[in-house]
Design a protein around this motif. Structure first.
Motif, PDB file in Angstrom:
ATOM      1  N   ALA A  77       0.836  -1.198   0.000  1.00  0.00           N
ATOM      2  CA  ALA A  77       0.000   0.000   0.000  1.00  0.00           C
ATOM      3  C   ALA A  77       0.874   1.252   0.000  1.00  0.00           C
ATOM      4  N   LEU A  78       0.320   2.341  -0.523  1.00  0.00           N
ATOM      5  CA  LEU A  78       1.006   3.633  -0.470  1.00  0.00           C
ATOM      6  C   LEU A  78       1.092   4.083   0.981  1.00  0.00           C
ATOM      7  N   LYS A  79       2.080   4.904   1.268  1.00  0.00           N
ATOM      8  CA  LYS A  79       2.247   5.428   2.618  1.00  0.00           C
ATOM      9  C   LYS A  79       0.983   6.202   3.019  1.00  0.00           C
ATOM     10  N   LEU A 125       6.296  15.174  -6.483  1.00  0.00           N
ATOM     11  CA  LEU A 125       4.964  14.651  -6.211  1.00  0.00           C
ATOM     12  C   LEU A 125       5.037  13.224  -5.690  1.00  0.00           C
ATOM     13  N   THR A 126       4.152  12.918  -4.760  1.00  0.00           N
ATOM     14  CA  THR A 126       4.041  11.579  -4.207  1.00  0.00           C
ATOM     15  C   THR A 126       2.575  11.185  -4.241  1.00  0.00           C
ATOM     16  N   LEU A 127       2.281  10.076  -4.924  1.00  0.00           N
ATOM     17  CA  LEU A 127       0.898   9.608  -4.979  1.00  0.00           C
ATOM     18  C   LEU A 127       0.381   9.329  -3.573  1.00  0.00           C
ATOM     19  N   GLY A 128      -0.831   9.775  -3.319  1.00  0.00           N
ATOM     20  CA  GLY A 128      -1.440   9.561  -2.011  1.00  0.00           C
ATOM     21  C   GLY A 128      -1.045  10.600  -0.981  1.00  0.00           C
ATOM     22  N   ILE A 129      -0.083  11.471  -1.324  1.00  0.00           N
ATOM     23  CA  ILE A 129       0.357  12.503  -0.386  1.00  0.00           C
ATOM     24  C   ILE A 129       0.042  13.899  -0.933  1.00  0.00           C
TER      25      ILE A 129
END
Length: 182
Positions: A77-79, A125-129
């Motif tokens: 899972a993403l963070k 960019l960070t997905l989910g963040i």
């Protein structure tokens, strides 16, 4: 050996083999019930067991929460999320584009991986963040482009919130105006 027709064990009608789901474990190579009877039976079972299946699905997802695994699949899972990269993008695609087919999701992931930086701020960019999917020409002003994958790009959350319903060029001009005042 596969015959050309078969009698359905449920409706007792002789139908062509193409009217049956394939099943290699059966001598005939197809299931005993025709597709229509199978589908009717399956839908009836789902209606009767809906509450049970919903509970089992929720229990299954809950068992994966906090494990660091996606609640939908077994990927990491993403963070700070309960889903993997793919399922996170599925959710974003459904919300932003109104569709989330496999090809759309793959294209969006490729777009992100090709340039994981905000085009406005240069921020990583960070997905989910902090990554948001933005319509270059806004959905408000150009509803016909809502599903156009050439009209979306990944930008930072802050830039997306500031841009709101402006088109890309409008937003850039707005930023220049603010900059010139200070």
């Amino acid at each position: 050996m596969i015959t050309e027709t078969k009698i359905c064990s449920s409706c007792k009608i002789e139908l062509p083999i193409t009217s049956y789901w394939k099943d290699r474990s059966k001598p005939s190579g197809v299931r005993a019930y025709c597709k229509e009877c199978s589908n009717t039976s399956s839908k009836a079972w789902q209606r009767q067991n809906n509450t049970r299946m919903t509970a089992l699905n929720l229990q299954f997802r809950a068992s994966r929460r906090g494990s660091g695994k996606c609640v939908v699949c077994k990927e990491d899972a993403l963070k700070n999320r309960n889903v993997c990269k793919k399922h996170y993008v599925v959710d974003i695609a459904k919300a932003s584009l109104g569709r989330a087919d496999l090809q759309t999701v793959q294209i969006l992931i490729e777009k992100f991986e090709l340039n994981p930086f905000c085009i406005y701020t240069g921020e990583k960019l960070t997905l989910g963040i902090n990554a948001h999917l933005d319509h270059i020409l806004s959905r408000k002003n150009h509803p016909e482009l809502k599903e156009d994958l050439d009209n979306v790009e990944w930008i930072s959350e802050k830039a997306n919130l500031a841009k709101n319903s402006m088109d890309k060029e409008e937003f850039i001009e707005f930023c220049k105006l603010i900059y010139s005042r200070f």
